[in-house]
Motif scaffolding. Sequence first.
Motif, short mmCIF file in Angstrom:
data_model
loop_
_atom_site.label_atom_id
_atom_site.label_comp_id
_atom_site.label_asym_id
_atom_site.label_seq_id
_atom_site.Cartn_x
_atom_site.Cartn_y
_atom_site.Cartn_z
N VAL A 93 -117.09 -83.79 -57.93
CA VAL A 93 -115.71 -84.12 -57.61
C VAL A 93 -114.83 -82.92 -57.88
CG1 VAL A 93 -113.76 -85.59 -58.20
CG2 VAL A 93 -116.06 -86.56 -58.13
N VAL A 94 -113.97 -82.60 -56.95
CA VAL A 94 -112.99 -81.53 -57.11
C VAL A 94 -111.62 -82.15 -56.86
CG1 VAL A 94 -112.17 -79.30 -56.32
CG2 VAL A 94 -114.63 -79.79 -56.30
N ASP A 95 -110.76 -82.17 -57.88
CA ASP A 95 -109.45 -82.78 -57.68
C ASP A 95 -108.54 -81.85 -56.88
OD1 ASP A 95 -107.46 -81.27 -59.56
OD2 ASP A 95 -109.24 -81.56 -60.77
N GLY A 96 -107.39 -82.39 -56.46
CA GLY A 96 -106.53 -81.66 -55.55
C GLY A 96 -106.04 -80.33 -56.08
N ILE A 97 -105.51 -80.31 -57.32
CA ILE A 97 -104.96 -79.07 -57.87
C ILE A 97 -106.07 -78.06 -58.11
CG2 ILE A 97 -103.52 -78.08 -59.67
CD1 ILE A 97 -102.15 -80.14 -57.83
N SER A 98 -107.23 -78.52 -58.56
CA SER A 98 -108.36 -77.60 -58.75
C SER A 98 -108.80 -77.00 -57.42
CB SER A 98 -109.54 -78.34 -59.39
OG SER A 98 -109.22 -78.77 -60.70
N LEU A 99 -108.75 -77.79 -56.37
CA LEU A 99 -109.12 -77.27 -55.05
C LEU A 99 -108.14 -76.19 -54.61
CD1 LEU A 99 -110.90 -77.32 -52.57
CD2 LEU A 99 -109.54 -79.22 -51.67
N VAL A 100 -106.86 -76.39 -54.87
CA VAL A 100 -105.86 -75.37 -54.54
C VAL A 100 -106.23 -74.05 -55.22
CG1 VAL A 100 -103.47 -74.65 -54.88
CG2 VAL A 100 -103.97 -76.98 -54.13
N ALA A 101 -106.56 -74.12 -56.51
CA ALA A 101 -106.89 -72.90 -57.26
C ALA A 101 -108.15 -72.24 -56.71
CB ALA A 101 -107.07 -73.24 -58.74
N ARG A 102 -109.14 -73.05 -56.34
CA ARG A 102 -110.39 -72.48 -55.83
C ARG A 102 -110.20 -71.86 -54.46
NH1 ARG A 102 -115.22 -76.61 -57.48
NH2 ARG A 102 -116.42 -75.03 -56.37
N VAL A 103 -109.35 -72.44 -53.66
CA VAL A 103 -109.04 -71.85 -52.34
C VAL A 103 -108.32 -70.52 -52.54
CG1 VAL A 103 -107.70 -72.11 -50.23
CG2 VAL A 103 -109.00 -74.05 -51.12
N ARG A 104 -107.38 -70.50 -53.45
CA ARG A 104 -106.64 -69.26 -53.71
C ARG A 104 -107.59 -68.16 -54.19
NH1 ARG A 104 -101.78 -68.51 -58.19
NH2 ARG A 104 -101.12 -66.41 -57.55
N SER A 105 -108.55 -68.52 -55.02
CA SER A 105 -109.48 -67.53 -55.56
C SER A 105 -110.49 -67.06 -54.53
CB SER A 105 -110.22 -68.12 -56.77
OG SER A 105 -111.21 -67.24 -57.25
N GLY A 106 -111.07 -68.02 -53.79
CA GLY A 106 -112.13 -67.66 -52.86
C GLY A 106 -111.68 -67.32 -51.46
N HIS A 107 -110.50 -67.82 -51.07
CA HIS A 107 -110.00 -67.59 -49.71
C HIS A 107 -108.50 -67.30 -49.79
CE1 HIS A 107 -113.78 -69.25 -48.08
NE2 HIS A 107 -113.71 -70.06 -49.11
N PRO A 108 -108.12 -66.16 -50.33
CA PRO A 108 -106.70 -65.86 -50.56
C PRO A 108 -105.84 -65.84 -49.31
CG PRO A 108 -108.08 -63.89 -50.84
CD PRO A 108 -109.00 -65.06 -50.76
N GLY A 109 -106.44 -65.71 -48.15
CA GLY A 109 -105.65 -65.69 -46.92
C GLY A 109 -105.32 -67.07 -46.40
N VAL A 110 -105.90 -68.11 -46.98
CA VAL A 110 -105.67 -69.48 -46.53
C VAL A 110 -104.53 -70.09 -47.34
CG1 VAL A 110 -106.69 -71.77 -46.24
CG2 VAL A 110 -108.10 -69.71 -45.92
N ARG A 111 -103.56 -70.68 -46.65
CA ARG A 111 -102.44 -71.33 -47.32
C ARG A 111 -102.78 -72.78 -47.65
NH1 ARG A 111 -101.85 -66.61 -46.43
NH2 ARG A 111 -99.92 -65.52 -45.94
N THR A 112 -102.19 -73.30 -48.71
CA THR A 112 -102.43 -74.69 -49.10
C THR A 112 -101.11 -75.42 -49.29
OG1 THR A 112 -102.58 -74.04 -51.44
CG2 THR A 112 -104.64 -74.24 -50.21
N VAL A 113 -101.10 -76.69 -48.87
CA VAL A 113 -99.95 -77.57 -49.06
C VAL A 113 -100.48 -78.87 -49.67
CG1 VAL A 113 -98.14 -78.92 -47.92
CG2 VAL A 113 -98.67 -76.61 -47.11
N VAL A 114 -99.83 -79.34 -50.72
CA VAL A 114 -100.27 -80.56 -51.39
C VAL A 114 -99.47 -81.75 -50.85
CG1 VAL A 114 -100.44 -81.77 -53.60
CG2 VAL A 114 -100.95 -79.31 -53.47
N LEU A 115 -100.19 -82.81 -50.49
CA LEU A 115 -99.57 -84.04 -50.01
C LEU A 115 -99.62 -85.07 -51.14
CD1 LEU A 115 -101.26 -84.29 -46.49
CD2 LEU A 115 -99.13 -83.13 -47.10
N ALA A 116 -98.47 -85.63 -51.50
CA ALA A 116 -98.40 -86.52 -52.66
C ALA A 116 -97.79 -87.87 -52.32
CB ALA A 116 -97.59 -85.85 -53.76
N GLU A 117 -98.29 -88.89 -53.02
CA GLU A 117 -97.73 -90.23 -52.86
C GLU A 117 -96.34 -90.33 -53.47
OE1 GLU A 117 -98.83 -92.87 -51.39
OE2 GLU A 117 -101.00 -92.62 -51.09
N ARG A 118 -96.10 -89.56 -54.54
CA ARG A 118 -94.83 -89.66 -55.26
C ARG A 118 -94.44 -88.28 -55.79
NH1 ARG A 118 -99.08 -91.28 -57.95
NH2 ARG A 118 -99.50 -90.52 -60.06
#
Length: 264
Positions: A93-118
């Motif tokens: 399991v990879v939670d949302g914020i951890s996934l953001v960090a891993r994308v930034r580390s492994g794929h710095p050219g990819v942008r991330t946007v977090v979608l939240a219920e609240r």
Amino acid sequence: MARIRVLVVDDHRIFAESLAAALAAEQDVDVSAAGSGPAALRALERAAGEGRRFDVLLIDADLGTVAPDVAQVPGQLRAPGAVDGPGGQAEGVVDGISLVARVRSGHPGVRTVVLAERDDPRRAAGALQAGAGGWVAKDCSLSRLLAVIRGVLRDETHLPPALLTGVLRELTAARKHRTESERLVESLTPREREVLRCMVAGLGRKAVAERLYLSPHTVRTHMQNVLGKLGVHSTLAAVALARRAGVGPVDLAGDVVERGGQLA
């Protein structure tokens, strides 16, 4: 027309399918969906290897809280490697914020946007610190979401106006805590900082003694000194403070190293 490749990462299948279908209606958007963090990471690796990397990931803030699934929009490119394993189950399991960090580390050219219920200032601040370019409510309009997607591709940061004050407060507090933690760590001797990094790595007293060629009694004294100077009463608290100060673990495959005159 330059096309934007978007990967929706959400383990709520109905939401993922609906959002992907809405985005797919845009002439300049290609969209795929993955139902878990591991699936998204594999999709990124495969796409990068094929020279067809994703531009933006839309990541569920609560990723990993329900059974993972994979969504696909008919007629659209499906995320390569999106299926986690037999039956679509996740391999970890990879939670949302951890996934953001891993994308930034492994794929710095990819942008991330977090979608939240609240709205949640603390989590939104954490997402920005992890590397997200935006925090968007799941019930926002499609036009708003598209504006955020295009905005983060211009290196803009997008937050709901109602969250701005709270996020700035959280970021300021985090910076203050880090500064105080760094000051405390700087009070340690070089040997005590070596011991602290061993503690961050999860090494016990005996393992630290063997690594640093010290007696267990000497290591115990160093550990007590570390706790005292940091003003904490447990190894767990010392490790948390060290992390806030940016102190990483020793390299268990090599020697303790220093960068810029400070222990890395």
